[in-house]
Write a protein that holds these residues in place. Structure first.
Motif, PDB file in Angstrom:
ATOM      1  N   THR A  43      94.279 -25.484  15.485  1.00 19.35           N
ATOM      2  CA  THR A  43      93.287 -26.334  14.813  1.00 19.35           C
ATOM      3  C   THR A  43      92.190 -26.735  15.804  1.00 19.35           C
ATOM      4  O   THR A  43      91.001 -26.671  15.495  1.00 19.35           O
ATOM      5  N   GLY A  91      89.609 -24.289  16.267  1.00 16.89           N
ATOM      6  CA  GLY A  91      88.747 -24.030  15.113  1.00 16.89           C
ATOM      7  C   GLY A  91      89.337 -23.124  14.050  1.00 16.89           C
ATOM      8  O   GLY A  91      88.643 -22.688  13.135  1.00 16.89           O
ATOM      9  N   VAL A  92      90.636 -22.826  14.169  1.00 20.99           N
ATOM     10  CA  VAL A  92      91.260 -21.959  13.165  1.00 20.99           C
ATOM     11  C   VAL A  92      91.578 -22.782  11.917  1.00 20.99           C
ATOM     12  O   VAL A  92      92.135 -23.872  12.009  1.00 20.99           O
ATOM     13  N   GLN A  93      91.181 -22.232  10.775  1.00 22.94           N
ATOM     14  CA  GLN A  93      91.402 -22.935   9.513  1.00 22.94           C
ATOM     15  C   GLN A  93      92.155 -22.049   8.537  1.00 22.94           C
ATOM     16  O   GLN A  93      92.219 -20.834   8.717  1.00 22.94           O
ATOM     17  N   ALA A  94      92.675 -22.686   7.495  1.00 20.20           N
ATOM     18  CA  ALA A  94      93.357 -21.929   6.442  1.00 20.20           C
ATOM     19  C   ALA A  94      92.403 -20.859   5.913  1.00 20.20           C
ATOM     20  O   ALA A  94      91.218 -21.134   5.692  1.00 20.20           O
ATOM     21  N   GLN A 126     100.894 -28.255   5.630  1.00 18.09           N
ATOM     22  CA  GLN A 126     100.254 -28.345   4.321  1.00 18.09           C
ATOM     23  C   GLN A 126     100.852 -27.247   3.434  1.00 18.09           C
ATOM     24  O   GLN A 126     101.183 -26.172   3.912  1.00 18.09           O
ATOM     25  N   VAL A 141      99.295 -23.228   9.569  1.00 19.09           N
ATOM     26  CA  VAL A 141      97.943 -23.713   9.251  1.00 19.09           C
ATOM     27  C   VAL A 141      97.269 -22.851   8.177  1.00 19.09           C
ATOM     28  O   VAL A 141      96.113 -23.068   7.835  1.00 19.09           O
ATOM     29  N   CYS A 181     100.373 -19.764  12.932  1.00 17.51           N
ATOM     30  CA  CYS A 181      99.363 -19.268  11.988  1.00 17.51           C
ATOM     31  C   CYS A 181      99.788 -19.590  10.557  1.00 17.51           C
ATOM     32  O   CYS A 181      99.002 -20.130   9.765  1.00 17.51           O
ATOM     33  N   ASP A 209      91.561 -18.151   7.611  1.00 18.33           N
ATOM     34  CA  ASP A 209      91.084 -17.329   8.731  1.00 18.33           C
ATOM     35  C   ASP A 209      92.117 -16.261   9.095  1.00 18.33           C
ATOM     36  O   ASP A 209      93.266 -16.333   8.668  1.00 18.33           O
ATOM     37  N   ALA A 243      96.535 -19.599   8.308  1.00 23.85           N
ATOM     38  CA  ALA A 243      95.721 -18.470   8.782  1.00 23.85           C
ATOM     39  C   ALA A 243      96.589 -17.218   8.747  1.00 23.85           C
ATOM     40  O   ALA A 243      97.763 -17.266   9.101  1.00 23.85           O
TER      41      ALA A 243
END
Ligand code: ATP
Ligand code: MG
Length: 651
Positions: A127, A130-133, A251, A157, A154, A135, A159
């Protein structure tokens, strides 16, 4: 005794009933087949309940837009939570998840509680980077625990990871990073291979130079070797992960949220980015791991020897076993470092009960000799598995005898990167096994053999393997190329998935895999499978390994050319070659006699250990050898070619 009863007796001898104690306590009984047949979707809905859902699915399969399937579409879950947190919450935090064995002999055991902390920290680090769902993250790591942690972080989150096997070249990595449009790459300075550190980071530096979309490279320190560092782009894992909090709230994502992309090994052409999603994939990976290996998570010690870079590593090191709360061994290195008994030493050290490996490894162990495993205590083993290629009956029998002490059932599991999880396999407490046959579709799976027109062949017939029903862990598409997905798998036979493998059904209706359709030979109007001729050759005491191809031939259409590796004591002579030819003739009939037999030192194999027959076909047809970039050792082809003039005179 009549000939017929003699034949039956011989047939009986090649069958092995499940061990009574295993059968009595088996996770899955024969009733599962009937249950799944009566209500296939109900069966899979029940299997989905082995997962912990944030929102329970009410739908099972949506097949309104075939071949694009949705499984458990209204359910939500977090895959990493299912593989880690829930075991800790259930009071099993002290259970070992991974016994890591490094090649140099370093080892560490990681409990589920520790794994939860590591995955949470790594998720926080992703996170921060900058890694987001939604990606994509490329992973290029050796067989170290951080590879598992990275994949789970991964997933946590949301990704999708794209794991690229640590042996691939910079170009191969670059094309995969580009195709998946990954913004982060996770790698290490290097790993240990054949007794020395082998660098990984230089290949990533070269690859990332061609991939401007990559924002950061996260680097695990494994070997401590000198490593070039690009300020601002590169980040040490121990720095950024090390300083994160071990708290991370997972999440929930949709069941159809992408979990990973995995590029097939490329034995047949341009690599395809196979896309797998979350809920259905995890359901089938967990179910099959528990059913096919009869996993008892409290007592078993499971070991899958595949690399994390192959689908076997994804489904049967990471997702299946961890979803089931298994304790497993993870080994970094090669089977002959520092000695040829390394695998058996590891089995003995950890008391491994379930071993999952590949025919190529088994044939190598056969070649090294029975005396090597005999030096170790393998009595803890209770179930053996095989995957990756058809297993020759000879290798199957050797595996059972010399590794399984003639007591462990063998599960020969057929599946593909595309299927995500096992599809055809014996069940160890149910199936009377037959050496060389994967036997029948698992409960809830539809598989059969069809002819050219797509008609199911009768028992005793041969043709193409197809899957007749959508399954939870099926690929959802080829990344970025829906049309290629349709063309490759769903166009050959109306409404059925075409696996690309040849197969036959025996008199009992059991399925035998015969290798890739591209490899089937047509000799004087007869279809002959490379697998069968190879198995016939391997059943001769002088042959350790064989690869067979059909080469263009003016008179017969194709002529059978066999490349063989002789066993330690055998030496190459004209008489031996003639004897091998006769042996194949006696086993399969005169039509299957190879026209040429060339003894060689090595065979060209992919990095996952599969024989690359198309390169041998080039050699046999005197062509320039094609693309060798996915070969484990490209010098092998030079060696084989240098043999040719001398061998040619044998005709
Ligand atoms: P590519 O598709 O790029 O050519 P690949 O097919 O080798 O690569 P995988 O998905 O890892 O990549 O392998 C699946 C194939 O391996 C199957 O289609 C089959 O040919 C073979 N295979 C796997 N397990 C078995 C088995 N138990 N028996 C026979 N063949 C098997
Ligand atoms: Mg394939």
């Amino acid at each position: 005794m009549s000939n017929e009863s003699l034949a039956n007796l011989l047939k009986e001898e090649r069958r092995f009933a499940p061990p009574a104690d295993l059968a009595a306590a088996a996770n899955v009984t024969g009733a599962a087949y009937a249950q799944a047949e009566a209500d296939r979707l109900g069966f899979w809905a029940e299997q989905a309940r082995r997962l912990t859902w944030a929102t329970e699915p009410t739908q099972t399969l949506d097949w309104t837009n075939p071949p694009f399937a949705k499984w458990f579409a209204d359910g939500k879950l977090n895959v990493a939570y299912n593989c880690v947190d829930r075991h800790v919450e259930a009071g099993n935090g002290d259970r070992v998840a991974l016994h890591f064995e490094g090649e140099p002999g370093d080892s560490r055991s990681i409990t589920y509680a520790e794994l939860k902390d590591e995955v949470s920290k790594a998720a926080n680090a992703l996170t921060e980077l900058g890694v987001q769902a939604g990606d994509r993250v490329a992973v290029y790591l050796p067989m170290i625990p951080e590879a598992v942690v990275a994949m789970l972080a991964c997933a946590r989150v949301g990704a999708a990871h794209s794991v690229v096997f640590g042996g691939f070249s910079a170009d191969a990595v670059a094309s995969r990073i580009q195709d998946a449009d990954a913004k982060l790459v996770i790698t290490s300075d290097g790993g240990y291979r054949r007794g020395k550190p082998s660098a990984l980071k230089p290949a990533i530096d070269e690859a990332v130079a061609k991939c401007p979309q990559v924002e950061h490279v996260l680097v695990v320190r494994r070997t401590g070797q000198d490593t070039a560092f690009t300020e601002g782009r590169d980040v040490w894992w121990h720095d950024i992960v090390g300083r994160q909090s071990a708290e991370h709230t997972p999440q929930a994502f949709d069941a159809e949220h992408p979990l990973f992309i995995l590029y097939t090994s490329g034995t047949t052409g341009k690599p395809k980015g196979i896309l797998h999603t979350s809920g259905g994939y995890l359901t089938q990976a967990a179910y099959t791991h528990q059913a096919v290996f009869d996993l008892k998570p409290e007592t078993d010690v499971y070991w899958c020897t595949a690399d994390i870079g192959w689908v076997t590593g994804h489904s049967y090191i990471v997702y299946g076993p961890l979803a089931n709360g298994a304790t497993q061994v993870m080994y970094e290195g090669t089977p002959d470092t520092p000695h040829q008994g390394r695998f058996w030493e590891v089995v003995q050290k950890y008391g491994v009960t379930i071993l999952y490996t590949a025919p190529t490894a088994i044939r190598t162990f056969m070649k090294w000799g029975d005396d090597i495993p005999a030096k170790f205590d393998l009595s803890s083993l209770r179930v053996l598995g095989s995957v990756g290629e058809p297993i020759n009956p000879e290798a199957w029998i050797w595996y059972r005898k010399h590794i399984g002490g003639d007591r462990c059932p063998i599960v020969d599991t057929w599946w593909q990167t595309e299927t995500g999880a096992m599809m055809i396999s014996p069940l160890p407490g149910v199936t009377e096994t037959k050496p060389g046959s994967a036997q029948r579709a698992l409960p809830g799976i539809g598989a059969t053999v069809v002819d050219d027109e797509g008609r199911e062949v009768p028992d005793g017939g041969g043709g193409y393997l197809v899957l007749t029903e959508p399954w939870p862990s099926m690929l959802r598409t080829i990344w970025g190329d829906d049309q290629r997905f349709i063309d490759t798998y769903w166009s050959r036979f109306e409404g059925k998935y075409f696996a690309g493998d040849g197969a036959k059904k025996d008199e009992d209706g059991d399925i035998w895999l015969l290798g890739r359709v591209d490899d089937v030979m047509l000799v004087s109007g007869h279809n002959i499978s490379t697998t069968e001729v190879e198995s016939a050759l391997v059943s001769h005491p002088s042959v350790a390994e064989a690869a067979v191809v059909g080469a263009n031939d003016e008179t017969t259409g194709q002529a059978i050319v066999a490349f063989v590796i002789l066993r330690g004591s055998a030496s190459e002579t004209q008489t031996l070659v003639a004897e091998l030819r006769d042996h194949v003739g006696a086993t399969l009939g005169p039509i299957a006699k190879p026209k040429r037999i060339l003894p060689v030192q090595e065979l060209p194999k992919t990095r996952s250990g599969k024989i690359m027959r198309r390169l041998l076909r080039d050699v046999a047809e005197n062509r320039t050898v094609g693309d060798v970039t996915t070969l484990a050792d490209s010098s092998v082809m030079d060696l084989i070619q240098s043999k040719l003039p001398a061998a040619g005179s044998e005709d």
